[in-house]
Structure formats: C-alpha cells, structure tokens
Write an enzyme that holds these catalytic residues in place. Structure first.
Site, PDB file in Angstrom:
ATOM      1  N   CYS A  95      28.966   0.780 -19.873  1.00 16.67           N
ATOM      2  CA  CYS A  95      29.702  -0.122 -19.409  1.00 16.67           C
ATOM      3  C   CYS A  95      29.386  -0.190 -17.663  1.00 16.67           C
ATOM      4  CB  CYS A  95      31.110  -0.403 -19.583  1.00 16.67           C
ATOM      5  SG  CYS A  95      32.118   1.077 -19.226  1.00 16.67           S
ATOM      6  N   GLU A 108      39.609  -2.797 -20.649  1.00 13.60           N
ATOM      7  CA  GLU A 108      38.250  -2.071 -19.879  1.00 13.60           C
ATOM      8  C   GLU A 108      37.247  -2.777 -20.304  1.00 13.60           C
ATOM      9  OE1 GLU A 108      39.019  -0.079 -17.713  1.00 13.60           O
ATOM     10  OE2 GLU A 108      41.186   0.516 -18.271  1.00 13.60           O
TER      11      GLU A 108
END
Length: 482
Positions: free
Chosen positions: A261, A227
C-alpha cells in the site's frame, strides 16, 4: 439476556454468519466479566502471541507462498514476521507507562477538585485484514488491541485462505476464543463482519471497500480506523544521486512485486533524467533479480483478477500513447506464473487508467518536471496519498515540499521502511484513510480516554446557585467575565 442477544435469537443467519455473532457475544460477555486486565496480564498475552508466531513461522511463510503461487519466504519473514515480533517487544516495553492516568489541570473555579484521564480498553475490536500482507496486517492490529486490553476477532481475506487456516490454528493454541478468534471466508461472511456491533473496527484495504466498511459500521455507530491505499508519489530533486535513488526505489517498488500500500506509485524526475534513472534502476533490479520466472525471491501477483487488472492498465496506457520499458534480463515468459517484470511507463497522461488507480504491481509511471511548484500542484490536485517520498539531502528544500503537501507519511530519501518503525504512527489522511495505529497511537487509538473528576466535600456551589443577585455573583462577574 441483553438486546444484542435477543436480536440475534430472532434473526436467521447462515451457520457461518451465526458463528460470528456467537463469537462476538462470547467475547463481549468475557470482556464485561473482566474489563481491565493489568499491564502484567497484557504483557503475558503478547508473550503468548510471540511464542506462536515463532513456532508457526515456517507454516505462515509457506501458506502465504501457496496463496500467492510464489511469495518470497524471506519477504514474509523479514517484512511481516520480524516486524510483528519487534512490535511486540516495543509494546511490552511501553504499555505500563501508557496505562498510567494522565493528570489534568483544574481551574480555580473548581478547586480543590482533581481531574485526570484514565485509559480503558474499548472492548471487542474487529480487524479486517487484506491479502497483500496477511500476517502483518492482521497480527499488527491485534498487537495494538491486546496491548490496550481488548478482545479481538480477525477477519482474513478469502484470497489468503491457506494462511487463514494456519493463523486460526496458531491463535487458538495461544488464546481462548473468548479473547482472540479468527474468521475465514469471503462473500456473505465479509459483508456480515462489517455489520457486527464491535467497539471499533480496523480495516486495511482499498478505498472503495473502505467506504463500504465505513457505511456498514455507521449503521451501529461503530468507529473505524481505515488504512487505505492511494497513489504514493516520488519526487526526485536534480541534485540527487540517481544510482542511490534507483536502488532505494527498486527495493520499495519490487518488494512483494509492488503489492504494497505504501509502494512508490508514480514518480517525478527532473527534465532529461529519465533514461539515466532507468539505466540505474535496471542495474539495481538485475542485481537483485537476475532471473524472474523461477526466481523464488520474485513474488507473483496474488491471483488472476489482480494480474489482469494491472495488465489492463498497461494496455490502456499503451493505447493512449505511453511507452512501456520492461526489465526482463533473460527475456522470460512470465504470464503463466502470474509474474510481471519491472516496467516503466513514459509519456503518461492523467487520463490513463494507470494514473487514476493505485497500481499494486511492479509498474512505475515516470513524468518529468521543470519547477517543483508544478509537481506540488499536481499532487495537491489529487486525493491525498498514504505516503509521499522526496529525494533530496537539503533539509530546507525537503521542508518546503513537506509543508505544502498532505500525505499519511512524508519520507525523505527512503521509501516503504517507515511502516516497520515501531514508534511512528501509521495511517493515511483523506482518501488514504483515517485514524492511526503503531506507536503510542496504536495503544491510545484502541483505548477509551475517559475523563474523571473528583470533587471533595469542601467544594462550594454558591457561585452558581440561584438566586443570582448575591454579592458572590457580583464578585464572579467582576473577576472572570472580563
């Protein structure tokens, strides 16, 4: 004694690294001793996790606050703790159904056989968590791992040392080390963790570090879920209400001071709309944060390294001709508390560092456009982002953009909040990551999909046994090979 144990016994490690090897071996032995926990047992494990999350919630929030210098307590409890508690509820509700074998079709050539897929735990999962959401991005994958019946070792960022200490205490209260363990520290410990022979690794962090983790895991053929970050763009259609857009962008960009993010990284506005948007954003941001320096709701940049990195991007952009517009209502001095006021950049160029790297701060470059296809070409000419956000209530136009771009997530009229949607998979594509978790994908991604076929006594091999000049073979050829 297996080969893994022999290798360890002949290799000299530091005490901290040796401890990781010992924990991994302990967990592998425990898993083999009881490899398939029942749904009831998995739900009970999730309940134990929930209990300590609730019990230690104030300690978690304060520890993360200390690691940051100032991290909003509410952001931790809402964005991290609440999301984890909702995930536990979601997995506890659905995992019994997901565990059931999936019946599969058997062709006429193999009748009367039966075939199905069973979902086995993988074994021991390694979870490498970043510093920006240390609770959510360590416990979130742990929830998926436990729901799938696995054991897990969590590696906490050295930038989250206070939090890591609290998490280690909390999880040791809920689970024996042979089921769940926490490792703290950086440097040699971080490097060695990626080289351990896990059954799968989940890493959340930067693209560059993700490459290092994947390379280390490949030495042992350990599969990975990565990720990663990326520059998540925002596109605003001319029909959009800029007050609404500004409020939603302000929320997504200023939450955790942009250290997210999936935060909006840069945006495209219709030609001539920049000044109006910035004014709307200023109103929204000032309402949320009338002051910045001593405002406990406005989060600091995590450390000097990250603060100086963002400041370096700003200086580079300034030197290349960008205009910086800062929203600092009280004109406060912020450097000493590692806070950065909401800042816009106009006149940006692709050559600027801020347009080459993920920003991870409350800074938003703005570009203007005339034709949507030019925006699509710009985005498609760069690494695929973790998220792409499009503001427009016309679904046909949104579909046009969605079908012509790639991203881990496509958000229409919303930013960031998709991460907290339990039934949606979370992950990137290309440079922004590989593999998914959350939702059913979290369960199946951490399970082994084992094919099973059962052939009864009546099954005949006459069609495929030599010699092949029998009448049965002629029938096979005429019936199926056409």
């Amino acid at each position: 004694m297996n080969s893994h144990t022999k290798t360890n016994s002949m290799t000299s490690y530091s005490p901290e690294v040796q401890r990781m090897h010992d924990i991994l071996e302990q967990q592998k032995v425990a898993y083999q001793r009881y490899p398939v926990p029942t749904a009831k047992e998995r739900i009970e494990r999730l309940a134990r996790l929930k209990k300590v999350l609730v019990k230690y919630q104030d300690q978690f929030a304060e520890a993360i606050n200390q690691d940051y210098g100032n991290r909003s307590i509410s952001e931790t409890k809402i964005g991290e703790l609440l999301t984890c508690l909702e995930q536990i509820k979601y997995y506890s509700k659905h995992l019994t159904a997901w565990m059931k074998p999936s019946k599969r079709h058997v062709s006429i050539l193999h009748q009367p056989a039966k075939a199905w897929v069973q979902y086995q735990p993988l074994g021991v999962i390694g979870i490498i968590a970043p510093w920006n959401y240390p609770l959510l991005l360590s416990v979130g994958p742990l929830i998926c791992a436990l729901a799938a019946g696995n054991h897990a070792i969590l590696k906490i960022s050295s930038s989250s040392s206070n939090f890591g200490f609290v998490l280690e205490n909390a999880l040791s209260e809920a689970f024996p080390q042979e089921l769940v363990a926490v490792v703290n520290g950086g440097g040699q410990i971080s490097d060695a963790f990626s080289h351990l022979t896990f059954d799968k690794i989940i890493f959340t962090g930067s693209t560059n570090v993700g490459k290092t983790v994947m390379s280390a895991a490949a030495e042992n053929l350990v599969p990975v879920i990565l990720e990663l970050g990326g520059k998540s763009p925002v596109i605003v259609h001319p029909s959009s209400d800029l007050n609404l857009v500004a409020e939603r962008i302000a929320f997504g960009k200023l939450w955790n001071s942009g250290q997210t993010c999936v935060a909006p990284d840069y945006m495209f506005l219709p030609r001539g709309k920049t000044a109006e948007f910035i004014e709307s954003f200023k109103q929204a941001a000032t309402t949320m944060y009338p002051t910045i320096r001593d405002n406990q709701d406005y989060t600091s940049i995590i450390n000097d390294k990250q603060y100086n990195r963002v400041q370096g991007y700003l200086e580079d952009a300034r030197q290349q001709g960008a205009e910086l517009i800062e929203i600092n209502p009280q004109n406060e001095e912020l450097a000493s508390v590692r806070k950065i006021a909401p800042t816009f950049l106009t006149g940006v160029l692709p050559t600027m560092d801020i347009m080459k790297n993920e920003i991870f701060g409350p800074v938003l470059p703005i570009m203007e456009y005339d034709q949507i296809d030019d925006v699509i070409d710009f985005i498609n000419g760069r690494p695929r982002p973790l998220a792409l956000y499009y503001f427009d209530f016309d679904n046909a136009r949104a579909e046009y953009v969605s079908q012509r771009t790639h991203s881990g997530h496509f958000g229409q009229n919303a930013v960031v909040t998709h991460v907290a949607q339990d039934d949606l998979p979370f992950g990137g594509v290309g440079a922004s990551g590989m593999g998914k978790y959350h939702g059913p994908e979290g369960f199946f991604g951490l399970s082994h999909e084992r094919s099973v076929m059962s052939i009864p006594k009546l099954f005949s091999l006459k069609f495929i046994l030599a010699p092949y000049d029998k009448a049965l073979n002629k029938i096979l050829e005429k019936t199926f090979l056409r």
